[in-house]
Design a protein around this motif. Structure first.
Motif, short mmCIF file in Angstrom:
data_model
loop_
_atom_site.label_atom_id
_atom_site.label_comp_id
_atom_site.label_asym_id
_atom_site.label_seq_id
_atom_site.Cartn_x
_atom_site.Cartn_y
_atom_site.Cartn_z
N ALA A 1 0.83 -1.21 0.00
CA ALA A 1 0.00 0.00 0.00
C ALA A 1 0.87 1.26 0.00
O ALA A 1 0.59 2.23 -0.73
N LEU A 2 1.92 1.24 0.80
CA LEU A 2 2.84 2.38 0.87
C LEU A 2 3.56 2.57 -0.47
O LEU A 2 3.76 3.71 -0.92
N SER A 3 3.91 1.47 -1.10
CA SER A 3 4.60 1.54 -2.39
C SER A 3 3.70 2.16 -3.46
O SER A 3 4.17 2.91 -4.32
N PHE A 4 2.42 1.82 -3.41
CA PHE A 4 1.47 2.44 -4.34
C PHE A 4 1.42 3.95 -4.10
O PHE A 4 1.34 4.75 -5.04
N ARG A 5 1.46 4.34 -2.82
CA ARG A 5 1.44 5.76 -2.47
C ARG A 5 2.67 6.47 -3.04
O ARG A 5 2.62 7.65 -3.39
N LEU A 6 3.78 5.75 -3.09
CA LEU A 6 5.03 6.32 -3.59
C LEU A 6 5.14 6.21 -5.11
O LEU A 6 6.19 6.50 -5.69
N ILE B 1 6.92 -3.39 -7.34
CA ILE B 1 6.34 -3.80 -6.06
C ILE B 1 6.34 -5.32 -5.93
O ILE B 1 6.76 -5.88 -4.92
N GLY B 2 5.91 -5.98 -6.98
CA GLY B 2 5.82 -7.44 -6.94
C GLY B 2 7.16 -8.13 -6.83
O GLY B 2 7.30 -9.12 -6.12
N LEU B 3 8.15 -7.58 -7.52
CA LEU B 3 9.45 -8.24 -7.55
C LEU B 3 10.37 -7.85 -6.39
O LEU B 3 11.31 -8.59 -6.07
N THR B 4 10.12 -6.72 -5.78
CA THR B 4 11.04 -6.27 -4.72
C THR B 4 10.35 -6.09 -3.37
O THR B 4 10.71 -6.76 -2.39
N VAL B 5 9.36 -5.23 -3.31
CA VAL B 5 8.72 -4.91 -2.03
C VAL B 5 8.09 -6.14 -1.39
O VAL B 5 8.32 -6.43 -0.21
N LYS C 1 -6.01 1.88 -2.72
CA LYS C 1 -6.94 2.83 -2.10
C LYS C 1 -6.83 2.86 -0.57
O LYS C 1 -7.67 3.45 0.10
N THR C 2 -5.81 2.25 -0.04
CA THR C 2 -5.65 2.19 1.42
C THR C 2 -5.31 3.57 1.99
O THR C 2 -4.47 4.29 1.45
N LYS D 1 -4.61 3.49 7.84
CA LYS D 1 -4.56 2.03 7.76
C LYS D 1 -3.13 1.54 7.53
O LYS D 1 -2.69 0.57 8.14
N ILE D 2 -2.43 2.22 6.64
CA ILE D 2 -1.04 1.84 6.36
C ILE D 2 -0.21 1.92 7.63
O ILE D 2 0.56 1.00 7.96
N PHE D 3 -0.39 3.00 8.39
CA PHE D 3 0.35 3.19 9.64
C PHE D 3 0.02 2.08 10.65
O PHE D 3 0.90 1.50 11.28
N MET D 4 -1.28 1.79 10.78
CA MET D 4 -1.71 0.77 11.74
C MET D 4 -1.20 -0.61 11.34
O MET D 4 -0.76 -1.39 12.18
#
Length: 314
Positions: free
Chosen positions: A26-31, A38-42, A162-163, A167-170
């Motif tokens: 979710a954070l990666s999408f924000r960035l 995202i799929g290969l690394t995060v 859409k997170t 929510k990301i923080f929690m």
């Protein structure tokens, strides 16, 4: 009580790992990172977090046998247990990328680990070398993925775009806490069990902890195979083994050098790890090409059972 610590620790690691994956994606999408990256690394980094936390915790506690045994045992379990059982349930197709890229990298890193451990310690510099090799692997992996753009990254959940920030923080908070306390309980429980059974921490790490950290992959693979859906790919398992060596041991040894205390690790266990890694290539081509059949899966699984038996008999 020790068994309870291990069970609770494993549950917390699984829960923490799941929350960390979701929050990281979710954070990666924000960035504004691409789905491919995202799929290969995060996702890969996040899913290796439980093993990483266990290894770091063990190394800081002076239990380097657990740090090393966890990785060596996990790499053996990924092939012998997870891949073996999955192939027994249903044959697995092997893609060409297996022998052209993923398998050679895994074997190279496995032998590199063997060479680096020969002097009895995995130093901070050696850990850095392993981690840099991981970054190089990821760079090449992304390049290959872009070249073959039809590669599907099913593990990236689009709904996480859409997170909310809260929510990301929690999720990060819950995941981080669960991983921290889970690793503490697991290491403590494993140490206690080793003392009670009169075996080394390395034995518990290479068996109980390794199997425990492989349970999520095993469960997902078995369920998928029983439903006749696409089971976990050989590439994913090999990728996990690569991350175990280069990321888990690389980062752990950069924080705290890892000493080889258990002689069995270098005289027996690491050869099993190398053997399981090497045998995949001939199995991919003999007798039926590019398919991991049930007999092949049975052979791998029986070999794993023999390995576990020999570990405790020594």
């Amino acid at each position: 009580m020790s068994i309870l610590y291990v069970v609770i620790g494993l549950v917390l690691l699984v829960v923490g790992g799941e929350f960390l994956v979701r929050s990281s994606v979710a954070l990666s999408f924000r960035l504004k990172l691409s789905k491919m990256v995202i799929g290969l690394t995060v996702v890969s980094f996040a899913t290796s977090a439980p093993e990483l936390l266990v290894s770091i915790q063990a190394a800081l506690d002076g239990l380097s046998d657990i740090s090393l045994g966890n990785v060596v045992g996990s790499n053996i379990a990924n092939i012998g247990l997870v891949l073996g059982i999955t192939a027994i349930i249903g044959p697995l197709a092997i893609d060409r990328d297996f022998y052209k890229f993923n398998w050679p990298v895994m074997v190279l890193l496995s032998f590199a680990l063997y060479a680096l451990l020969n002097d009895g310690v995995l130093s901070q510099i050696e850990g850095l070398v392993l981690f840099v090799s991981l970054l190089l692997y990821l760079f090449l992996l992304i390049r290959r993925a872009r070249k073959f753009s039809d590669t599907m990254l099913e593990e990236v959940d689009d709904s996480l775009q859409k997170t909310s920030n809260f929510k990301i923080f929690m999720w990060l908070l819950i995941g981080g806490c669960a991983l921290y306390f889970g690793s503490e309980l697991l290491v403590k429980g494993a140490e206690d069990i080793a003392l009670k059974l009169g075996v080394s921490e390395g034995v518990i790490a290479v068996t109980l902890i390794a199997v425990g950290t492989s349970v999520p992959e095993l469960a997902a693979s078995v369920i998928a195979a029983l439903k006749q859906e696409k089971a976990i790919s050989l590439g994913n398992l090999i990728g996990s083994n690569i991350f175990n060596i280069a990321s888990v041991l690389g980062i752990t040894s950069m924080i705290q050098p890892i000493a080889v205390k258990d002689e069995t690790l270098m005289s027996v266990n690491i050869y099993w790890m190398l053997g399981f890694a090497l045998v995949l290539l001939p199995l991919a081509f003999i007798p039926k090409k590019m398919v991991l059949t049930r007999p092949k899966g049975l052979l791998i699984f029986v070999s794993y059972v023999i390995f576990i038996a020999l570990v405790f008999l020594k």
